[in-house]
Design an enzyme around this catalytic site. Structure first.
Site, mmCIF file in Angstrom:
data_model
loop_
_atom_site.group_PDB
_atom_site.id
_atom_site.type_symbol
_atom_site.label_atom_id
_atom_site.label_comp_id
_atom_site.label_asym_id
_atom_site.label_seq_id
_atom_site.Cartn_x
_atom_site.Cartn_y
_atom_site.Cartn_z
ATOM 1 N N HIS A 252 -0.053 -6.291 -9.930
ATOM 2 C CA HIS A 252 -1.609 -6.730 -10.654
ATOM 3 C C HIS A 252 -2.234 -5.404 -11.037
ATOM 4 O O HIS A 252 -2.087 -4.159 -11.038
ATOM 5 C CB HIS A 252 -1.903 -8.031 -9.926
ATOM 6 C CG HIS A 252 -2.391 -6.606 -8.413
ATOM 7 N ND1 HIS A 252 -2.073 -6.203 -7.440
ATOM 8 C CD2 HIS A 252 -3.906 -6.013 -8.277
ATOM 9 C CE1 HIS A 252 -2.780 -5.867 -6.535
ATOM 10 N NE2 HIS A 252 -4.313 -5.754 -7.089
ATOM 11 N N ASP A 254 -6.500 -4.625 -11.457
ATOM 12 C CA ASP A 254 -7.458 -4.921 -10.763
ATOM 13 C C ASP A 254 -8.532 -5.978 -12.368
ATOM 14 O O ASP A 254 -9.044 -4.932 -13.096
ATOM 15 C CB ASP A 254 -8.529 -4.319 -10.235
ATOM 16 C CG ASP A 254 -7.688 -3.260 -8.857
ATOM 17 O OD1 ASP A 254 -6.871 -4.257 -8.617
ATOM 18 O OD2 ASP A 254 -8.334 -2.543 -8.467
ATOM 19 N N HIS A 308 -0.344 -1.753 -9.826
ATOM 20 C CA HIS A 308 0.081 -1.616 -8.734
ATOM 21 C C HIS A 308 0.219 -2.632 -7.555
ATOM 22 O O HIS A 308 0.425 -3.806 -8.003
ATOM 23 C CB HIS A 308 -0.539 -0.722 -8.453
ATOM 24 C CG HIS A 308 -2.349 -1.125 -8.774
ATOM 25 N ND1 HIS A 308 -2.939 -1.543 -9.788
ATOM 26 C CD2 HIS A 308 -3.017 -1.937 -7.222
ATOM 27 C CE1 HIS A 308 -4.348 -2.352 -9.632
ATOM 28 N NE2 HIS A 308 -4.237 -2.394 -7.893
ATOM 29 N N ARG A 318 -0.259 -3.180 8.262
ATOM 30 C CA ARG A 318 -1.958 -1.920 7.397
ATOM 31 C C ARG A 318 -2.765 -2.359 7.105
ATOM 32 O O ARG A 318 -3.292 -3.665 6.897
ATOM 33 C CB ARG A 318 -0.816 -1.774 6.194
ATOM 34 C CG ARG A 318 -1.374 -0.874 4.993
ATOM 35 C CD ARG A 318 -0.747 -0.249 4.109
ATOM 36 N NE ARG A 318 -1.115 -0.010 3.195
ATOM 37 C CZ ARG A 318 -2.108 -0.083 1.917
ATOM 38 N NH1 ARG A 318 -2.480 -1.227 1.988
ATOM 39 N NH2 ARG A 318 -2.900 0.417 1.360
#
Length: 372
Positions: A252, A254, A308, A318
């Site tokens: 995607h 941002d 990304h 994570r």
């Protein structure tokens, strides 16, 4: 479930359920007819809700798309020391130039000596880990945190295949939910401290990027990107046993001006550079900055909002925290350079279109919808 039988030893009691020992305690504990609690997992029920995606050879098929998933190498992002802004004219200009060049060539860079307190960053990590470690049903209920309905999200709304699925959970919180509320819990007060420091950094970087375009827009971001129009997203990526190539967050861009990311040491962030996916080498001392869609439009494609994603880890969970520099919903986004590659639109219109595409298609279409 209740205790069905007991056996005694000199100093302990072994609790038997179905012929198996499930607890060993001393005589002072009250055992008879006490329910044995089964601790609820904090993990969302990914495999139950999305079982149709995981049946058969779904994970094998994901791995077959090698051209899309192959990471050529692990690389470090451009590293910029923001302390240079406090030095002489030549150092300051060199730092600004590095920021602009990285935003044009990479769409990503990392900064050190950024002015964000390490204590605030550590406290933010501690508090979000506590929030995510709560039982799943408490997170979906969300009453104790008092965030807006829908702030807690997990998975993907309507994936049609594994490439449209994200093995992650998040709190996506408008700062209007927490600013000026007196810190109704430790997490919200910590988020408020985090936002206060990170927003200053975001404004500073945005002004530098505007300046390097050669335009006098020194007050634009202060006037349109107020603290209460911005967002914080706390992410948790549970360990994923399904496939080593499962997306923790699907590819995607941002939908903001820029994003400031604080991540842990686990790694998993990947981005497109020169048409290929590269893995970002974690740097625990740095914050990651990336350009969002609105800055790409505003700069008329000078600064790049690049694809990304996060790849899930099979063994480790994570954590990351992202701050999104966003304008008010009524802000009109248009290029500061003519002729513009994009038509004018409001931030509200853009967000609504993105959400509509994700619901109907399973993925974000983004800026291509707004080309002239």
């Amino acid at each position: 479930m209740y205790i069905t039988s007991r056996t005694y030893r000199k100093r302990s009691i072994q609790v038997l359920v179905g012929g198996k020992m499930v607890k060993s305690v001393n005589h002072s504990e009250h055992l008879i007819n006490q329910p044995i609690g089964m601790e609820e997992s904090p993990d969302p029920p990914f495999q139950e809700k999305y079982k149709n995606l995981f049946n058969g050879s779904a994970d094998i098929e994901l791995g077959k798309n090698s051209e899309e998933l192959l990471v050529v190498e692990e690389r470090e992002l451009p590293l910029i020391d923001l302390n240079m802004l406090n030095l002489g004219d030549s150092e300051r200009e060199a730092c600004k130039r590095q920021i602009a060049e990285a935003s044009q060539e990479w769409g990503f860079f990392q900064v050190v000596n950024h002015g964000i307190s390490s204590q605030v960053l550590e406290k933010m990590r501690e508090e979000q880990m506590k929030a995510f470690k709560k039982p799943f049903h408490e997170k979906t209920n969300g009453k104790d945190l008092k965030f807006s309905t829908g702030s807690y999200i997990w998975g993907t709304p309507s994936p049609n295949c594994l490439k449209q699925f994200s093995w992650s959970e998040a709190y996506h919180v408008s700062l209007s939910d927490i600013l000026g509320c007196g810190g109704h819990c430790t997490l919200s007060s910590t988020m408020e401290q985090f936002a206060a420091q990170v927003s200053e950094l975001a404004q500073k970087l945005a002004e530098i990027l505007a300046e390097k375009l050669g335009r006098n827009y020194s007050t634009f971001f202060k006037e349109t990107c107020l603290q209460n129009t911005c967002f914080i997203r706390m992410n948790r990526y549970p360990a994923c046993p399904i496939s080593p190539e499962m997306f923790g967050l699907m590819p995607h861009t941002d939908s903001d001006f820029l994003t400031i990311l604080h991540q842990d040491h686990v790694g998993g962030l990947q981005l497109v550079k020169d048409g290929k996916w590269i893995a970002v080498k974690p740097n625990p001392e740095a914050l990651i900055i990336n350009i969002g869609d609105l800055f790409q439009v505003w700069s008329n494609n000078v600064y790049k909002s690049v694809n990304h994603r996060v790849v899930a880890n099979k063994l480790k969970e994570r954590y990351s925290t992202a701050y999104f520099l966003c304008p008010s919903y009524d802000t009109v986004i248009q290029s500061c350079v003519e002729p513009s590659a994009y038509r004018r639109f409001s931030f509200r219109e853009y967000r609504q279109q993105v959400q509509k595409d994700v619901r109907s298609l399973g993925y974000k279409v983004g800026l291509s919808r707004f080309l002239v």
